[in-house]
Design a protein around this motif. Structure first.
Motif, mmCIF file in Angstrom:
data_model
loop_
_atom_site.group_PDB
_atom_site.id
_atom_site.type_symbol
_atom_site.label_atom_id
_atom_site.label_comp_id
_atom_site.label_asym_id
_atom_site.label_seq_id
_atom_site.Cartn_x
_atom_site.Cartn_y
_atom_site.Cartn_z
ATOM 1 N N GLY A 102 0.799 -1.216 0.000
ATOM 2 C CA GLY A 102 0.000 0.000 0.000
ATOM 3 C C GLY A 102 0.835 1.270 0.000
ATOM 4 N N SER A 103 1.874 1.292 0.856
ATOM 5 C CA SER A 103 2.689 2.513 0.938
ATOM 6 C C SER A 103 3.348 2.797 -0.408
ATOM 7 N N TYR A 122 -4.518 7.613 7.567
ATOM 8 C CA TYR A 122 -3.280 6.837 7.471
ATOM 9 C C TYR A 122 -3.091 6.420 6.020
ATOM 10 N N HIS A 123 -1.937 6.752 5.462
ATOM 11 C CA HIS A 123 -1.690 6.416 4.058
ATOM 12 C C HIS A 123 -0.428 5.589 3.866
ATOM 13 N N ASP A 167 -7.789 6.813 -1.286
ATOM 14 C CA ASP A 167 -6.947 5.716 -0.810
ATOM 15 C C ASP A 167 -7.898 4.597 -0.381
ATOM 16 N N ILE A 204 -7.131 1.457 0.043
ATOM 17 C CA ILE A 204 -6.325 0.300 0.451
ATOM 18 C C ILE A 204 -7.066 -0.539 1.490
ATOM 19 N N ILE A 205 -7.847 0.114 2.339
ATOM 20 C CA ILE A 205 -8.704 -0.642 3.256
ATOM 21 C C ILE A 205 -10.082 -0.893 2.639
ATOM 22 N N LYS A 222 -4.012 -4.413 0.143
ATOM 23 C CA LYS A 222 -4.607 -5.322 1.138
ATOM 24 C C LYS A 222 -5.502 -6.411 0.527
HETATM 25 C C1 PLP Z 1 -5.564 3.452 4.063
HETATM 26 C C2 PLP Z 1 -4.184 2.886 4.016
HETATM 27 N N1 PLP Z 1 -3.320 3.358 3.103
HETATM 28 C C3 PLP Z 1 -2.073 2.860 3.014
HETATM 29 C C4 PLP Z 1 -1.628 1.879 3.859
HETATM 30 C C5 PLP Z 1 -0.218 1.357 3.719
HETATM 31 O O1 PLP Z 1 -0.255 0.066 3.222
HETATM 32 P P1 PLP Z 1 0.957 -0.961 3.517
HETATM 33 O O2 PLP Z 1 0.932 -1.240 4.984
HETATM 34 O O3 PLP Z 1 0.598 -2.161 2.673
HETATM 35 O O4 PLP Z 1 2.203 -0.311 3.075
HETATM 36 C C6 PLP Z 1 -2.485 1.359 4.828
HETATM 37 C C7 PLP Z 1 -2.024 0.314 5.750
HETATM 38 O O5 PLP Z 1 -2.621 0.024 6.759
HETATM 39 C C8 PLP Z 1 -3.801 1.890 4.914
HETATM 40 O O6 PLP Z 1 -4.651 1.448 5.842
#
Ligand code: PLP
Length: 440
Positions: free
Chosen positions: A115-116, A148-149, A253, A255-256, A282
């Motif tokens: 994600g990051s 959180y990103h 974002d 990712i969640i 994720k």
């Molecule tokens: C909304 C969101 N963006 C980005 C990330 C970062 O992802 P990663 O932990 O796979 O690097 C997360 C991780 O929890 C997240 O919840």
């Protein structure tokens, strides 16, 4: 039992479990060695109900048979092809598939490993896009406190999460924040009005910074950190309008929130607002292999097309980006979600669980239950209960996301009503034990 020659306590001092005090963790470490469906087992054979899909990841549960089959097939063909000299056939299939399930023209897709990495890539993509699209001064990003990103420097600069951030200051310049709607809710008698006010805060920042310097807004449609912060659909419509009027790109974002959890494939569809870019991760591989992606509107991608002398290609790359093994898992997950229209199941079983969670208010320590589909958060009024809940849940064989002020669940979107009954029983038992432990 673990079979390492070095004692576990020694090994635990040589590594860390994210965001944990290792001295504390080492006293009673949870060491997992197996997973299947909705459950984990530790090395002592204890079973855990995984109510959070690992960490918002295992949307199809662990080791879904169709995903495992796809991986076995890929294992026999190709597991690595760097995205430097060539691109793999399976990566192209993945790119096509992702583009077919995203809203609008969001079909410029670049797979990554986490994600990051996807967020970081989106920031670089946006900055380069503006530089070669006649607006070189646009470089700032606006995000939200409590958001959180990711853990890398750019993603962290966009995050608004206390010590996860302050311990690494100073951060990069050009990252600005507004508070999320929950921050001001006690000042408003009406939640819709609070959301309108909070959405307009983005405009205040953009205007005062000068829109000619603002590249993009990034938000999680539903914010995990801060307790499953769930704005109204109107909040996103106002935000979309602000971004359009000021020529600012909007990044969701997801990712969640992506991959069926909120009652649609993506939260963008749940809220009825299409961003210009999305970051996903994720759930995209249901935890089988590390996988994430940056997704942009196709016409944004076109700004990077040109003859070699134009030098407009995206100056960015990662060794494992678009890894064939990971793409095979992602393809299988998306196909499985589509085959079963599993977002509908998420809505159904999530609604069922949510109604049950509402009944927990009878214990007198809950302020609010919120979220969409299976992505649900419960806000607690007593932080001592929240702290104790983390321990009592684990002791009862339940894995959730616990914070002093709230807890969250996100069971797999393949869950049944019976699974939700089992989960609810464990939550209530753990909550009662936590109230007892905190002596409320
Ligand atoms: C909304 C969101 N963006 C980005 C990330 C970062 O992802 P990663 O932990 O796979 O690097 C997360 C991780 O929890 C997240 O919840």
């Amino acid at each position: 039992m673990t079979t390492t020659a070095t004692p576990v306590e020694t090994l635990l001092k040589r590594t860390f479990v994210d965001f944990h005090q290792m001295e504390d963790f080492a006293q009673n470490p949870t060491i997992i060695n197996r997973a299947e469906g909705l459950y984990y087992w530790d090395v002592n054979g204890k079973r855990y109900f995984d109510a959070i899909g690992g960490i918002f990841v295992a949307v199809l549960g662990h080791k879904h048979p169709r995903v495992m089959d796809a991986l076995r097939r890929q294992l026999d063909r190709l597991t690595f092809a760097p995205p430097l000299h060539a691109i793999s056939d399976v990566a192209l299939e993945f790119i096509e598939k992702v583009g077919s399930v995203t809203p609008g023209a969001l079909n410029y897709v670049k797979p990554f490993s986490g994600g990051s990495e996807a967020v970081e890539s989106a920031f670089k993509f946006v900055r380069q896009y503006w530089k070669q699209s006649g607006h070189p001064g646009k470089y700032k990003f606006v995000s939200r406190y409590f958001g959180y990103h990711g853990a890398t420097f750019g993603a962290m600069a966009a995050s608004g999460t206390g010590t996860r951030k302050t311990k690494f200051e100073p951060h990069m310049a050009g990252f600005l924040k507004v508070p999320p709607p929950t921050y001001y809710r006690d000042r408003f008698s009406d939640w819709d009005e609070c959301n309108r006010f909070c959405a307009r805060l983005f405009e205040d920042v953009i205007v005062n910074e000068d829109p000619a310097t603002v590249a993009a807004v990034i938000v999680e449609p539903i914010g995990n950190t801060g307790g499953i912060i769930t704005p109204t659909a109107e909040y996103f419509r106002i935000l979309r309008d602000i971004c359009d009027r000021h020529n600012v790109l909007l990044i969701f974002d997801e990712i969640i929130t992506g991959f069926g959890k909120t009652g649609s494939m993506f939260a963008a569809q749940t809220f009825g607002v299409t961003p210009d870019l999305m970051t996903v991760g994720k759930g995209i591989s249901s935890g089988a292999v590390p996988l994430a992606a940056m997704i942009a509107r196709e016409d944004l991608g076109e700004a990077f097309l040109g003859r070699p002398e134009a030098d407009v290609q995206f100056m960015h790359g990662h060794t494992y980006a678009g890894n064939p093994f990971a793409c095979a898992a992602g393809l299988a997950v998306i196909e499985e979600i589509e085959r079963g229209r599993l977002w509908e199941n998420a809505e159904r079983v999530g609604g069922y669980l949510r109604a049950k969670l509402e009944t927990l208010k009878r214990h007198g320590v809950i302020r609010e239950v919120r979220g969409k589909g299976v992505l649900l958060g419960v806000e607690l009024t007593n932080h001592e209960v929240g702290k104790a809940l983390k321990r009592t849940a684990l002791a009862n064989g339940l894995i959730m996301r616990c914070d002093p002020g709230w807890f969250a669940v996100c069971p797999a979107i393949i869950s049944t009503q019976a699974d939700m009954d089992e989960l609810f029983e464990m939550i209530e038992k753990s909550l009662v034990a936590a109230i007892e432990a905190a002596r409320v």
